[in-house]
Design a protein around this motif. Sequence first.
Motif, short mmCIF file in Angstrom:
data_model
loop_
_atom_site.label_atom_id
_atom_site.label_comp_id
_atom_site.label_asym_id
_atom_site.label_seq_id
_atom_site.Cartn_x
_atom_site.Cartn_y
_atom_site.Cartn_z
N HIS A 491 0.85 -1.20 0.00
CA HIS A 491 0.00 0.00 0.00
C HIS A 491 0.89 1.25 0.00
O HIS A 491 1.89 1.31 0.72
N PRO A 492 0.54 2.27 -0.83
CA PRO A 492 1.38 3.48 -0.90
C PRO A 492 1.65 4.12 0.45
O PRO A 492 2.74 4.63 0.68
N ASP A 493 0.67 4.10 1.36
CA ASP A 493 0.87 4.71 2.68
C ASP A 493 1.84 3.92 3.55
O ASP A 493 2.38 4.44 4.52
N ASP A 494 2.06 2.63 3.24
CA ASP A 494 2.94 1.77 4.03
C ASP A 494 4.29 1.56 3.36
O ASP A 494 5.19 0.97 3.95
N PHE A 495 4.45 2.04 2.09
CA PHE A 495 5.60 1.64 1.28
C PHE A 495 6.93 2.07 1.90
O PHE A 495 7.84 1.25 2.09
N GLU A 496 7.06 3.37 2.24
CA GLU A 496 8.35 3.86 2.75
C GLU A 496 8.70 3.21 4.09
O GLU A 496 9.84 2.82 4.32
N ARG A 497 7.69 3.11 4.99
CA ARG A 497 7.95 2.46 6.29
C ARG A 497 8.35 1.01 6.11
O ARG A 497 9.29 0.52 6.76
N CYS A 498 7.68 0.30 5.23
CA CYS A 498 7.97 -1.13 4.99
C CYS A 498 9.40 -1.32 4.49
O CYS A 498 10.15 -2.16 5.01
N LEU A 499 9.79 -0.53 3.47
CA LEU A 499 11.14 -0.68 2.92
C LEU A 499 12.21 -0.24 3.93
O LEU A 499 13.31 -0.81 3.97
N GLU A 500 11.91 0.78 4.76
CA GLU A 500 12.88 1.23 5.76
C GLU A 500 13.17 0.11 6.77
O GLU A 500 14.32 -0.17 7.10
N ILE A 501 12.11 -0.56 7.26
CA ILE A 501 12.29 -1.67 8.20
C ILE A 501 13.06 -2.81 7.53
O ILE A 501 14.00 -3.38 8.10
N GLU A 883 -8.91 12.14 -9.42
CA GLU A 883 -8.65 11.02 -8.52
C GLU A 883 -7.37 11.27 -7.73
O GLU A 883 -6.40 11.80 -8.28
N GLU A 884 -7.37 10.90 -6.46
CA GLU A 884 -6.19 11.02 -5.61
C GLU A 884 -6.18 9.86 -4.62
O GLU A 884 -7.00 9.79 -3.72
N ASP A 885 -5.24 8.92 -4.81
CA ASP A 885 -5.18 7.69 -4.00
C ASP A 885 -6.52 6.96 -4.08
O ASP A 885 -7.00 6.68 -5.18
N GLU A 886 -7.15 6.71 -2.91
CA GLU A 886 -8.42 5.98 -2.92
C GLU A 886 -9.62 6.92 -3.00
O GLU A 886 -10.76 6.48 -2.82
N ASN A 958 -14.42 4.07 -5.06
CA ASN A 958 -15.21 2.97 -5.60
C ASN A 958 -16.62 3.40 -5.97
O ASN A 958 -17.39 2.64 -6.53
N ALA A 959 -16.98 4.65 -5.60
CA ALA A 959 -18.30 5.16 -5.99
C ALA A 959 -18.25 5.92 -7.31
O ALA A 959 -19.26 6.40 -7.78
N ALA A 960 -17.03 6.08 -7.88
CA ALA A 960 -16.88 6.96 -9.03
C ALA A 960 -16.68 6.17 -10.30
O ALA A 960 -16.20 5.05 -10.30
N ASN A 961 -17.06 6.79 -11.43
CA ASN A 961 -16.83 6.23 -12.76
C ASN A 961 -16.26 7.35 -13.62
O ASN A 961 -16.71 8.47 -13.58
N GLY A 962 -15.27 6.95 -14.41
CA GLY A 962 -14.57 7.96 -15.18
C GLY A 962 -15.35 8.50 -16.30
O GLY A 962 -14.93 9.39 -16.96
#
Length: 962
Positions: A491-501, A883-886, A958-962
Amino acid sequence: MSHFSAFADFVLKEQSLMAEMAEAYLALCRENNLPLLIHFSHLTEEEQNAYCHKSITDFLKVVKNGTALTQAFATIDRWRANQHPLIPTTGITVSDVVLLYSIQKQLYLNFLPRYTGEISLYHQIVLELENFHRQLEQYAFQVFIETQQASLKQEKELSENIINNCTDGIMAFDSEQRIIVWNKSLEQRYEKKKEDVIGKKLFEVYPDLKDSQLEKNLAKALGGERIFIEEQPNLYRHGWYEAYLIPLLDKSQLPYGAVSIVHDITQWKDSQLKLKEQHEEILASNEELLEKQNEINDAYEKLKEQEHFIQQITDAVPSTIFIYDLPENKIIYTSKEVTNLLGYTPDEILNFGSALYSQLVPPEDQHIISEKNMRYQEMKEGETAEVVYRNKTKEGKYKFVRSKSRIYKFSPEGKPLQVLGILEDVTDKVKQEIELRQSRDYYLTILEDFPSLIWRANTEGLCDYFNKTWLEFRGRTLEQEWGTGWAEGVHPDDFERCLEIYNTNFRARKAFVMEYRMLRYDGEYRWIIDHGTPLHDVQGNFTGFLGACFDIQERKDFENNIQSKNRALSEAQEQLVKANETLEQRVQQRTEQLESGEKQLRLLTNALPSCISYVDKDEIYRFVNHTYTVWFGMPKAEIEGRHIKEIIGEEVYKKLEPNIKKVLSGREVKAEGKMAYKYGGTKNVATNLIPYIEQGEVKGFYGFVYDVSEIRKTQESLETALSDITLTNEQLSKINNDLDSFVYTASHDLRNPVVNLEGLLMALKKRLSSVKNRDLDQLVNMMETSVNKLNQTIRDLTEITKAQKGLEEPEEEISIIEKLEDIKAELQETIQQSNPIIREDLEVTSLTYARRNLRSILYNLLTNALKYKSEDRRLEIDIKTYEEDEWVVLSVQDNGLGLSEQQRLKLFTMFKRLHTHVEGTGIGLYIIKRIVENNGGKIEVSSQPNVGSTFRVYLRKNAANG
């Protein structure tokens, strides 16, 4: 209702008036957002008008025959029994039924001037309607009270049963630290009856806890702080526990007590201590291996000192020494040892000339010779070339040889001319490595189908292995996950923390545990816990990392649910952690001997708490791990080599025989059931039988048996806790509905007198139309203005209640472009007056949302931008969607008056107006915020005085359509 009955008779005779009233009735229902409209949304406009016409006709008829109130009571009774054909109990409250009659009353008052202009008659009819509506409300309120009392009694009994049957200990305290809840689990665990502790302080029951850290933690919880107590020894019996102390908050978010959930972790802690002892034993073994490696290095140094002497007696060396001439592409010297190696004499080797390699090296190994010769051209003095390939002996057999060579003669220009090298017979070693690889694959097969997500990384930190369970979870191939490909799913919000650990512990070669969200095959991000352990070979050399991951989404959902509701529940510990922590044992990647590799992998399988076995096609045990022997209470030697039936018994074998036949036919079998335990009783187990197929033939099968008793208990605890949360949420929802109903009913009760005032003012103006009195006209106008303001306040209260009930609105796909055009058309006069520049950039053009809610959001944001414009410059408005993230973001930006930081903090407060030079009520932005948050979104604003403001509304993607 004699006077109103006459009015009813008048209306029933005027069909044109009836048609007009039907249209007005439908408009009032929509204006008041009548919940019943949802059940008629599938009808056309004409059909809805026809139904309104019939509804008015039916009511006026029962008014004429004097049964209107009786029929209204009957309607409420049928709704309560869920027997009304048009008004279901689900989604419709008794206040909604009363609202239906209130709207009809407003309709009749609006059309009453058509019937009479006489104030006394008008007033009599108003009083009859008020009396009818008051009796109806009193009856509805009595029905509501009776329904609520029955529901709350049932919920209370159910909550008490859940607390008493929870496997975790649950106790609760009031603000004076007195115990008010003590469940059965605590009674059994601490041998204290409920009646002996209720009403007492914890430190009166256990005096030695006075002034302890536990007392301080309880005081913090009663002060509103959430406390987690981890891994504490039990003072009153053997074992360990961990606990949550959670404050109980009232509606004002002030603590009035606390609840404690105590979870027993004795079994997990004992397993952890045992693993620590095993880890220390392995470290000791590594130190011994390191000492042996140092001895080998010392010996190698001594051999180097004798290198010159060894070169003088090359004929005595057991390896074949050769000299290869690069320009002539042939061997020009070889030692006598070549005869022992290949069967040829040195002269016979020399006679091959440049055809030596083409004659003796098989075609599939020719590229090795070519690459070696190309490397000679780039080698420098002192560099060594080492390759392994096959050579054909004089008898026609092939041997694996290792060639080590150096360039020992260069031309004056520095070009390599001749190579000195040795050949060694490594056939046995290569075969041993093949056997070792096959043995390693045997154990990797066990890990391949292991229910956990297994990964392995090389010394550079790049992943080079994922088991089948991992690939099925991700829905990707091994090639896609290879190297750093797996990180694409984090998940983008977890990416930097995950790789740092990961990188920090990889560089330090330390074991780690981390939690992050990973994208599953179905597009859902799932929380997983990842255990990474460094690997070493038998010499103690670092060879990479091995990891095991477990899906903990349910645990995370449970934790988040508790945090959001701030209620006194906590999650049960993930029992699978105990079973899978043993994967921190090192798995050898590179070993030099088959026996060492097998021993290391046996240690791994023996450490697992699951029963693992391998049975051949004759149903004979060929391998069982340590857990298997413990389960059946038999030594390993008494199980391996015997038939399944002899170990598990005739009766159990008959039950398992169909599954055994199925797996031996080549199909995987998964099952769950109960299994007898050697030390008494039965346990819930999950069984996985996996066929071992070699060259299309089933050779046997692997058996995995997992003790899932604790998991089932944990699942039951989770279900119980989640059920309690659901009940609590329903109770909160009903309380909120009660408040909404109160506000809604109050607003309509206020509206009725206002409607009466409007009717009286209308009649008064009609009577005074012939009187020319300027002061009297001004006084009437002031009264009319006051009534309009009061009416606006009532509409604001109604709008707030609508926002509270926003989640009950039906969702549909709506064109943002069309809705925006509708609003601009509605505000056309205001837009023409302000003459703004409106720019639209809609990357997202449609949205699945409640139609009324989306209109309210767009209408209020655009209206605010138009109202609060600056007089110093032409108004500019930018409307965007993207659109921005979720999220799908709706942005409205203007260059108007703007807000200070102090004003911005009060922006979303109900009835708060920050600019008083224009008309407004101060509820528009409050309603938007409630609508957005009720639908799981959020709203942000950035603003500067005399620069402008930007509102950003975040809606679920998930409520949106392009």
